[in-house]
Design a protein around this motif. Structure first.
Motif, mmCIF file in Angstrom:
data_model
loop_
_atom_site.group_PDB
_atom_site.id
_atom_site.type_symbol
_atom_site.label_atom_id
_atom_site.label_comp_id
_atom_site.label_asym_id
_atom_site.label_seq_id
_atom_site.Cartn_x
_atom_site.Cartn_y
_atom_site.Cartn_z
ATOM 1 N N GLN A 119 0.547 -1.244 -0.099
ATOM 2 C CA GLN A 119 0.048 -0.069 -0.227
ATOM 3 C C GLN A 119 1.107 1.007 -0.552
ATOM 4 O OE1 GLN A 119 -2.827 0.293 3.540
ATOM 5 N NE2 GLN A 119 -3.863 1.750 2.585
ATOM 6 N N LEU A 120 0.784 2.293 -0.705
ATOM 7 C CA LEU A 120 1.197 3.497 -0.774
ATOM 8 C C LEU A 120 1.134 4.102 0.468
ATOM 9 C CD1 LEU A 120 0.619 2.340 -4.299
ATOM 10 C CD2 LEU A 120 1.859 4.957 -4.976
ATOM 11 N N GLN A 121 2.238 4.379 1.152
ATOM 12 C CA GLN A 121 2.169 5.657 2.164
ATOM 13 C C GLN A 121 2.865 6.661 2.300
ATOM 14 O OE1 GLN A 121 1.634 3.481 6.008
ATOM 15 N NE2 GLN A 121 0.945 5.138 6.550
ATOM 16 N N LEU A 122 2.788 7.784 2.093
ATOM 17 C CA LEU A 122 3.808 8.926 2.808
ATOM 18 C C LEU A 122 3.536 9.499 4.310
ATOM 19 C CD1 LEU A 122 2.716 10.192 -0.397
ATOM 20 C CD2 LEU A 122 5.055 9.514 0.034
ATOM 21 N N VAL A 123 4.344 9.774 4.862
ATOM 22 C CA VAL A 123 4.611 10.588 5.839
ATOM 23 C C VAL A 123 5.289 11.493 6.094
ATOM 24 C CG1 VAL A 123 4.866 9.986 8.371
ATOM 25 C CG2 VAL A 123 4.209 7.871 6.672
ATOM 26 N N GLU A 124 4.864 12.662 6.114
ATOM 27 C CA GLU A 124 5.600 14.016 6.538
ATOM 28 C C GLU A 124 5.913 14.314 7.756
ATOM 29 O OE1 GLU A 124 1.803 14.889 3.537
ATOM 30 O OE2 GLU A 124 2.531 13.468 5.333
ATOM 31 N N SER A 125 7.052 14.674 7.909
ATOM 32 C CA SER A 125 7.647 15.319 8.875
ATOM 33 C C SER A 125 7.911 16.199 9.298
ATOM 34 C CB SER A 125 7.959 14.506 10.072
ATOM 35 O OG SER A 125 9.646 13.747 9.101
ATOM 36 N N GLY A 126 8.644 17.633 10.233
ATOM 37 C CA GLY A 126 9.642 18.629 10.309
ATOM 38 C C GLY A 126 8.862 19.935 10.938
ATOM 39 N N GLY A 127 7.186 19.865 10.615
ATOM 40 C CA GLY A 127 7.352 20.369 10.869
ATOM 41 C C GLY A 127 7.047 21.181 12.498
ATOM 42 N N ASP A 128 7.222 22.431 12.019
ATOM 43 C CA ASP A 128 6.933 23.843 13.409
ATOM 44 C C ASP A 128 6.827 24.431 14.136
ATOM 45 O OD1 ASP A 128 10.077 23.005 15.648
ATOM 46 O OD2 ASP A 128 8.155 23.156 16.311
ATOM 47 N N LEU A 129 6.570 24.954 14.896
ATOM 48 C CA LEU A 129 6.831 27.034 14.622
ATOM 49 C C LEU A 129 8.163 27.576 14.757
ATOM 50 C CD1 LEU A 129 5.039 28.783 16.308
ATOM 51 C CD2 LEU A 129 5.573 28.382 18.534
ATOM 52 N N ALA B 161 0.480 27.021 7.570
ATOM 53 C CA ALA B 161 -0.735 25.633 6.716
ATOM 54 C C ALA B 161 -0.444 24.347 7.379
ATOM 55 C CB ALA B 161 -0.001 25.964 5.561
ATOM 56 N N VAL B 162 -1.147 23.455 6.777
ATOM 57 C CA VAL B 162 -0.899 22.417 7.427
ATOM 58 C C VAL B 162 0.060 22.083 5.423
ATOM 59 C CG1 VAL B 162 -2.067 19.876 7.229
ATOM 60 C CG2 VAL B 162 -2.289 21.284 9.005
ATOM 61 N N TYR B 163 1.302 21.064 5.533
ATOM 62 C CA TYR B 163 1.803 21.190 4.611
ATOM 63 C C TYR B 163 1.805 19.645 4.489
ATOM 64 C CZ TYR B 163 3.866 25.408 3.998
ATOM 65 O OH TYR B 163 4.134 26.595 4.070
ATOM 66 N N TYR B 164 1.614 18.997 3.449
ATOM 67 C CA TYR B 164 1.279 17.518 2.793
ATOM 68 C C TYR B 164 2.035 17.255 1.541
ATOM 69 C CZ TYR B 164 -3.516 18.621 5.184
ATOM 70 O OH TYR B 164 -4.233 18.714 6.099
ATOM 71 N N CYS B 165 2.071 15.840 1.570
ATOM 72 C CA CYS B 165 3.355 15.357 0.072
ATOM 73 C C CYS B 165 1.974 14.224 -0.332
ATOM 74 C CB CYS B 165 4.799 15.234 -0.015
ATOM 75 S SG CYS B 165 5.022 13.792 1.482
ATOM 76 N N ALA B 166 2.220 14.400 -1.794
ATOM 77 C CA ALA B 166 1.644 13.449 -2.385
ATOM 78 C C ALA B 166 2.549 13.375 -4.110
ATOM 79 C CB ALA B 166 0.256 13.814 -2.842
ATOM 80 N N VAL B 167 1.896 11.653 -4.761
ATOM 81 C CA VAL B 167 2.921 11.694 -5.243
ATOM 82 C C VAL B 167 1.864 11.601 -6.771
ATOM 83 C CG1 VAL B 167 4.259 10.519 -4.116
ATOM 84 C CG2 VAL B 167 1.842 9.371 -5.299
ATOM 85 N N THR B 168 2.466 12.116 -7.824
ATOM 86 C CA THR B 168 1.754 11.444 -9.709
ATOM 87 C C THR B 168 2.778 10.815 -9.516
ATOM 88 O OG1 THR B 168 0.288 12.277 -11.323
ATOM 89 C CG2 THR B 168 2.331 13.444 -11.092
ATOM 90 N N LYS B 169 2.443 10.091 -11.153
ATOM 91 C CA LYS B 169 3.342 9.247 -11.678
ATOM 92 C C LYS B 169 4.120 10.457 -12.607
ATOM 93 C CE LYS B 169 4.374 4.364 -12.975
ATOM 94 N NZ LYS B 169 4.255 3.451 -11.588
ATOM 95 N N TRP C 64 -1.615 10.686 0.056
ATOM 96 C CA TRP C 64 -1.531 11.758 0.167
ATOM 97 C C TRP C 64 -0.910 11.279 1.446
ATOM 98 C CZ3 TRP C 64 -1.473 16.798 -1.642
ATOM 99 C CH2 TRP C 64 -1.777 16.776 -2.654
ATOM 100 N N GLY C 65 -0.439 12.275 2.697
ATOM 101 C CA GLY C 65 0.241 11.965 3.898
ATOM 102 C C GLY C 65 -0.843 12.558 4.779
ATOM 103 N N GLN C 66 -0.049 12.737 5.741
ATOM 104 C CA GLN C 66 -1.146 13.261 6.880
ATOM 105 C C GLN C 66 -1.137 15.033 7.598
ATOM 106 O OE1 GLN C 66 1.558 11.601 7.404
ATOM 107 N NE2 GLN C 66 2.329 13.052 8.923
ATOM 108 N N GLY C 67 0.103 15.131 6.487
ATOM 109 C CA GLY C 67 0.209 16.706 6.862
ATOM 110 C C GLY C 67 0.976 16.502 8.118
ATOM 111 N N THR C 68 1.286 18.081 7.806
ATOM 112 C CA THR C 68 2.249 18.454 8.966
ATOM 113 C C THR C 68 1.861 20.093 9.350
ATOM 114 O OG1 THR C 68 4.641 18.653 9.995
ATOM 115 C CG2 THR C 68 4.883 19.174 7.751
ATOM 116 N N GLN C 69 2.045 20.328 10.368
ATOM 117 C CA GLN C 69 1.816 21.782 10.416
ATOM 118 C C GLN C 69 2.935 22.563 10.548
ATOM 119 O OE1 GLN C 69 -1.062 23.319 11.134
ATOM 120 N NE2 GLN C 69 -0.200 25.222 10.877
ATOM 121 N N VAL C 70 3.052 24.012 9.547
ATOM 122 C CA VAL C 70 4.063 24.668 9.485
ATOM 123 C C VAL C 70 3.573 26.108 10.530
ATOM 124 C CG1 VAL C 70 5.818 26.267 8.781
ATOM 125 C CG2 VAL C 70 5.343 23.710 8.358
#
Length: 123
Positions: A1-11, A92-100, A113-119
């Protein structure tokens, strides 16, 4: 299953920097273009930057030109978004996603689409 996980968001304070990461599991990113998107409260999701399988990039938001860069590390199956000179309007909440294969300017053409990370950019 394709899965993406975002990280690194912060204040972060205005003028600061952050690096977001988008890690893939269940598939390899080699044959995909990966896009970063953001969504502020009450606004639609918009493309920020995208990187194609050949390293070509597509900018979705003019306001990030000269401040944000996108890179990919296929060995780590990860894509990065380096954000410099951050402004409050980048919040914003930042998301990543893929296309071919190659980047698309159409949000609906992206999947996994990942779950997003808050910046949050604020003093």
């Amino acid at each position: 299953q394709l899965q993406l996980v975002e990280s690194g968001g912060d204040l972060v304070q205005p003028g600061g920097s952050l690096r977001l990461a988008c890690a893939a599991s269940g598939f390899t990113l080699d044959d995909y273009a990966i896009g970063w998107f953001r969504q502020a409260p009450g606004k639609e999701r918009k493309g920020v930057l995208c990187i194609s399988r050949d390293g070509g990039t597509l900018t979705g938001t003019d306001s990030v030109k000269g401040r944000f860069t996108i890179s990919r590390d296929n060995a780590k199956n990860t894509v990065y978004l380096q954000m410099n000179s951050l402004k409050p309007e980048d919040t914003a909440v930042y998301y990543c996603a893929v296309t071919k294969y190659y980047c698309s300017g159409y949000v609906h053409e992206y999947t996994a689409w990942g779950q997003g990370t808050q910046v949050t950019v604020s003093s």
